[in-house]
Structure formats: structure tokens, C-alpha cells
Design a protein around this motif. Structure first.
Motif, PDB file in Angstrom:
ATOM      1  N   LEU A 102       0.871  -1.170   0.000  1.00 49.78           N
ATOM      2  CA  LEU A 102       0.000   0.000   0.000  1.00 49.78           C
ATOM      3  C   LEU A 102       0.910   1.222   0.000  1.00 49.78           C
ATOM      4  O   LEU A 102       1.614   1.472   0.967  1.00 49.78           O
ATOM      5  N   LEU A 103       0.912   1.948  -1.113  1.00 48.08           N
ATOM      6  CA  LEU A 103       1.792   3.115  -1.265  1.00 48.08           C
ATOM      7  C   LEU A 103       1.161   4.376  -0.711  1.00 48.08           C
ATOM      8  O   LEU A 103       1.853   5.216  -0.136  1.00 48.08           O
ATOM      9  N   GLY A 104      -0.122   4.518  -0.928  1.00 49.92           N
ATOM     10  CA  GLY A 104      -0.821   5.714  -0.479  1.00 49.92           C
ATOM     11  C   GLY A 104      -2.312   5.472  -0.457  1.00 49.92           C
ATOM     12  O   GLY A 104      -2.820   4.589  -1.154  1.00 49.92           O
ATOM     13  N   LEU A 105      -2.996   6.261   0.352  1.00 47.97           N
ATOM     14  CA  LEU A 105      -4.452   6.225   0.430  1.00 47.97           C
ATOM     15  C   LEU A 105      -4.913   7.668   0.481  1.00 47.97           C
ATOM     16  O   LEU A 105      -4.909   8.299   1.541  1.00 47.97           O
ATOM     17  N   GLY A 106      -5.222   8.211  -0.718  1.00 44.74           N
ATOM     18  CA  GLY A 106      -5.562   9.631  -0.799  1.00 44.74           C
ATOM     19  C   GLY A 106      -4.420  10.457  -0.239  1.00 44.74           C
ATOM     20  O   GLY A 106      -3.261  10.260  -0.595  1.00 44.74           O
ATOM     21  N   ASP A 107      -4.740  11.365   0.665  1.00 46.72           N
ATOM     22  CA  ASP A 107      -3.693  12.193   1.280  1.00 46.72           C
ATOM     23  C   ASP A 107      -3.417  11.778   2.727  1.00 46.72           C
ATOM     24  O   ASP A 107      -2.899  12.551   3.529  1.00 46.72           O
ATOM     25  N   THR A 108      -3.729  10.512   3.045  1.00 51.05           N
ATOM     26  CA  THR A 108      -3.531   9.986   4.400  1.00 51.05           C
ATOM     27  C   THR A 108      -2.050   9.926   4.746  1.00 51.05           C
ATOM     28  O   THR A 108      -1.227   9.489   3.943  1.00 51.05           O
ATOM     29  N   VAL A 109      -1.722  10.338   5.969  1.00 49.42           N
ATOM     30  CA  VAL A 109      -0.379  10.202   6.530  1.00 49.42           C
ATOM     31  C   VAL A 109      -0.537   9.406   7.824  1.00 49.42           C
ATOM     32  O   VAL A 109      -1.296   9.796   8.705  1.00 49.42           O
ATOM     33  N   LEU A 110       0.159   8.275   7.902  1.00 45.02           N
ATOM     34  CA  LEU A 110       0.077   7.407   9.081  1.00 45.02           C
ATOM     35  C   LEU A 110       1.459   7.000   9.567  1.00 45.02           C
ATOM     36  O   LEU A 110       2.334   6.787   8.740  1.00 45.02           O
ATOM     37  N   PRO A 111       1.662   6.832  10.859  1.00 45.27           N
ATOM     38  CA  PRO A 111       0.734   7.145  11.930  1.00 45.27           C
ATOM     39  C   PRO A 111       0.630   8.645  12.186  1.00 45.27           C
ATOM     40  O   PRO A 111      -0.374   9.127  12.707  1.00 45.27           O
ATOM     41  N   ASP A 112       1.686   9.385  11.796  1.00 47.70           N
ATOM     42  CA  ASP A 112       1.690  10.845  11.885  1.00 47.70           C
ATOM     43  C   ASP A 112       2.841  11.342  11.015  1.00 47.70           C
ATOM     44  O   ASP A 112       3.709  10.563  10.606  1.00 47.70           O
ATOM     45  N   ALA A 113       2.863  12.640  10.728  1.00 46.88           N
ATOM     46  CA  ALA A 113       3.866  13.194   9.814  1.00 46.88           C
ATOM     47  C   ALA A 113       5.288  13.014  10.343  1.00 46.88           C
ATOM     48  O   ALA A 113       6.203  12.678   9.583  1.00 46.88           O
ATOM     49  N   GLU A 114       5.498  13.196  11.621  1.00 45.35           N
ATOM     50  CA  GLU A 114       6.855  13.075  12.185  1.00 45.35           C
ATOM     51  C   GLU A 114       7.395  11.654  12.021  1.00 45.35           C
ATOM     52  O   GLU A 114       8.535  11.459  11.587  1.00 45.35           O
ATOM     53  N   THR A 115       6.575  10.670  12.342  1.00 43.01           N
ATOM     54  CA  THR A 115       7.012   9.275  12.208  1.00 43.01           C
ATOM     55  C   THR A 115       7.235   8.923  10.747  1.00 43.01           C
ATOM     56  O   THR A 115       8.235   8.281  10.401  1.00 43.01           O
ATOM     57  N   ALA A 116       6.329   9.320   9.882  1.00 47.00           N
ATOM     58  CA  ALA A 116       6.477   9.035   8.456  1.00 47.00           C
ATOM     59  C   ALA A 116       7.753   9.669   7.911  1.00 47.00           C
ATOM     60  O   ALA A 116       8.509   9.023   7.167  1.00 47.00           O
ATOM     61  N   ARG A 117       8.038  10.899   8.292  1.00 48.13           N
ATOM     62  CA  ARG A 117       9.273  11.562   7.824  1.00 48.13           C
ATOM     63  C   ARG A 117      10.516  10.846   8.349  1.00 48.13           C
ATOM     64  O   ARG A 117      11.522  10.738   7.647  1.00 48.13           O
ATOM     65  N   ARG A 118      10.463  10.373   9.601  1.00 54.18           N
ATOM     66  CA  ARG A 118      11.614   9.654  10.147  1.00 54.18           C
ATOM     67  C   ARG A 118      11.883   8.398   9.331  1.00 54.18           C
ATOM     68  O   ARG A 118      13.025   8.119   8.964  1.00 54.18           O
ATOM     69  N   TRP A 119      10.831   7.643   8.988  1.00 54.10           N
ATOM     70  CA  TRP A 119      11.013   6.442   8.176  1.00 54.10           C
ATOM     71  C   TRP A 119      11.480   6.792   6.767  1.00 54.10           C
ATOM     72  O   TRP A 119      12.260   6.054   6.168  1.00 54.10           O
ATOM     73  N   MET A 120      11.037   7.916   6.236  1.00 51.38           N
ATOM     74  CA  MET A 120      11.475   8.345   4.905  1.00 51.38           C
ATOM     75  C   MET A 120      12.964   8.677   4.894  1.00 51.38           C
ATOM     76  O   MET A 120      13.622   8.546   3.866  1.00 51.38           O
TER      77      MET A 120
END
Length: 186
Positions: A102-120
């Protein structure tokens, strides 16, 4: 309804089924799930295994789904299909009969922007050593992978990454030409 973007890949046969046949079956099963309908699918591409040298070439593609399900419900359905089609999660980035991301679901960010950015921000080596214990959306490394972005541009070139603010087409066009050259239509 929300649009989900799904990446598909396989580089191992499933019995007498080729990877293409297995991925076609995975798409049919996704389309048959309650609350999901395939709205577009890419052509199939041949790509080198990732990381380099980790197995035979992959068949990769992408699809968009219209869904009213939560991201975790879409992911659970995808994992069930993978399991039915022979996927065993023993080793990260190992050869497999069916991989659905699952690459994306609309503009959903999970679990939150900070965590997603850390993984990125993790390198591939760091990401291989430390698998996330929950769903991260958008997929944290999709913007660096030609084998993901080339097929995604067949089905959702104008989808905008909710954290980077770039479309799938813009992210693809920023990749090195040699990475793009490794992705060839079947």
C-alpha cells in the motif's frame, strides 16, 4: 470513496503459475474484496531484484483502488491475498511469489507526519534492519524507487505525495536515468 495506490511485485513462480499470472490473480482478488474496486492497472514491467543481486528479476506493476475501507483494513486484505498466494514473511526484501504494498491512500499520513518523515529518512540498510511495526503512509521509500514510480505513473501520475508535495510524475522524473532504464515493459 478514496483512491488507494498499490504496488505489486513477484519474482518466484507459484506452482505452475508465472509471476505475471500470480499478479493477475492478486489483482482479481483485490477487485473481489468487499469495499474495494480496481479503477486502473499498469502494464507489467521487468525490473532487477532489490537490493541488487538478491534474486531473479521481478515483475512489477501498480493499481489504483477505490475504497471506503480504512488503511489498516486495506492492508489486512492485501496481506491475506499475499498469504493465499504463497508469500511467507521470513526475510525482508527476499524473493517472493506475491508482494502487495500500500503506497498511499488519498492524502492519508500514518501514523503521523513526524514518524512518516523519520522512516522516509532511513537509508535502505537501516530500513532493511528495522522493519516498521505499523503501517507507514505514504510508503516511506517510494520516492526513491523507479520500479515503483514508473508503474504508478501509468495509473496515477498526478497523485501528490502528502508530505513531499510532489506528484508521482515529478518524483519519477527526478530519479537518475540509469534507474529508470532498469524498468522495462514486458
Amino acid at each position: 470513496m478514496t483512491t488507494a495506490i498499490v504496488a505489486l511485485g513477484a519474482n518466484q513462480p507459484l506452482g505452475d503459475r508465472t509471476p505475471v499470472e500470480t499478479l493477475d490473480l492478486a489483482l482479481a482478488r483485490l477487485d473481489g474484496c468487499v469495499g474495494m474496486r480496481i479503477s486502473a492497472r499498469s502494464r507489467w514491467y521487468r525490473t532487477p531484484a532489490f537490493p541488487a543481486g538478491s534474486g531473479p528479476d521481478f515483475v512489477n506493476g501498480a493499481a489504483t483502488l477505490e475504497t471506503d475501507l480504512l488503511a489498516t483494513e486495506v492492508l489486512a486484505a492485501m496481506h491475506a491475498i499475499e498469504g493465499d498466494l504463497g508469500r511467507r514473511r521470513r526475510e525482508r526484501w527476499a524473493p517472493r511469489t506475491c508482494d502487495l504494498d500500500l503506497l498511499g491512500l488519498g492524502d492519508t499520513v500514518l501514523p503521523d507526519a513526524e514518524t512518516a518523515r523519520r522512516w522516509m529518512s532511513l537509508s535502505d540498510a537501516e530500513a532493511q534492519a528495522d522493519a516498521a511495526d505499523r503501517l507507514i503512509l505514504p510508503h516511506p521509500r517510494m520516492q526513491t524507487r523507479a520500479f515503483v514510480l514508473v508503474p504508478v505513473c501509468d495509473v496515477a501520475p498526478d497523485w501528490q505525495h502528502p508530505l513531499l508535495g510532489k506528484t508521482a510524475r515529478e518524483m519519477r522524473d527526478e530519479l537518475p536515468p540509469e534507474a529508470l532504464a532498469e524498468v522495462s515493459p514486458l
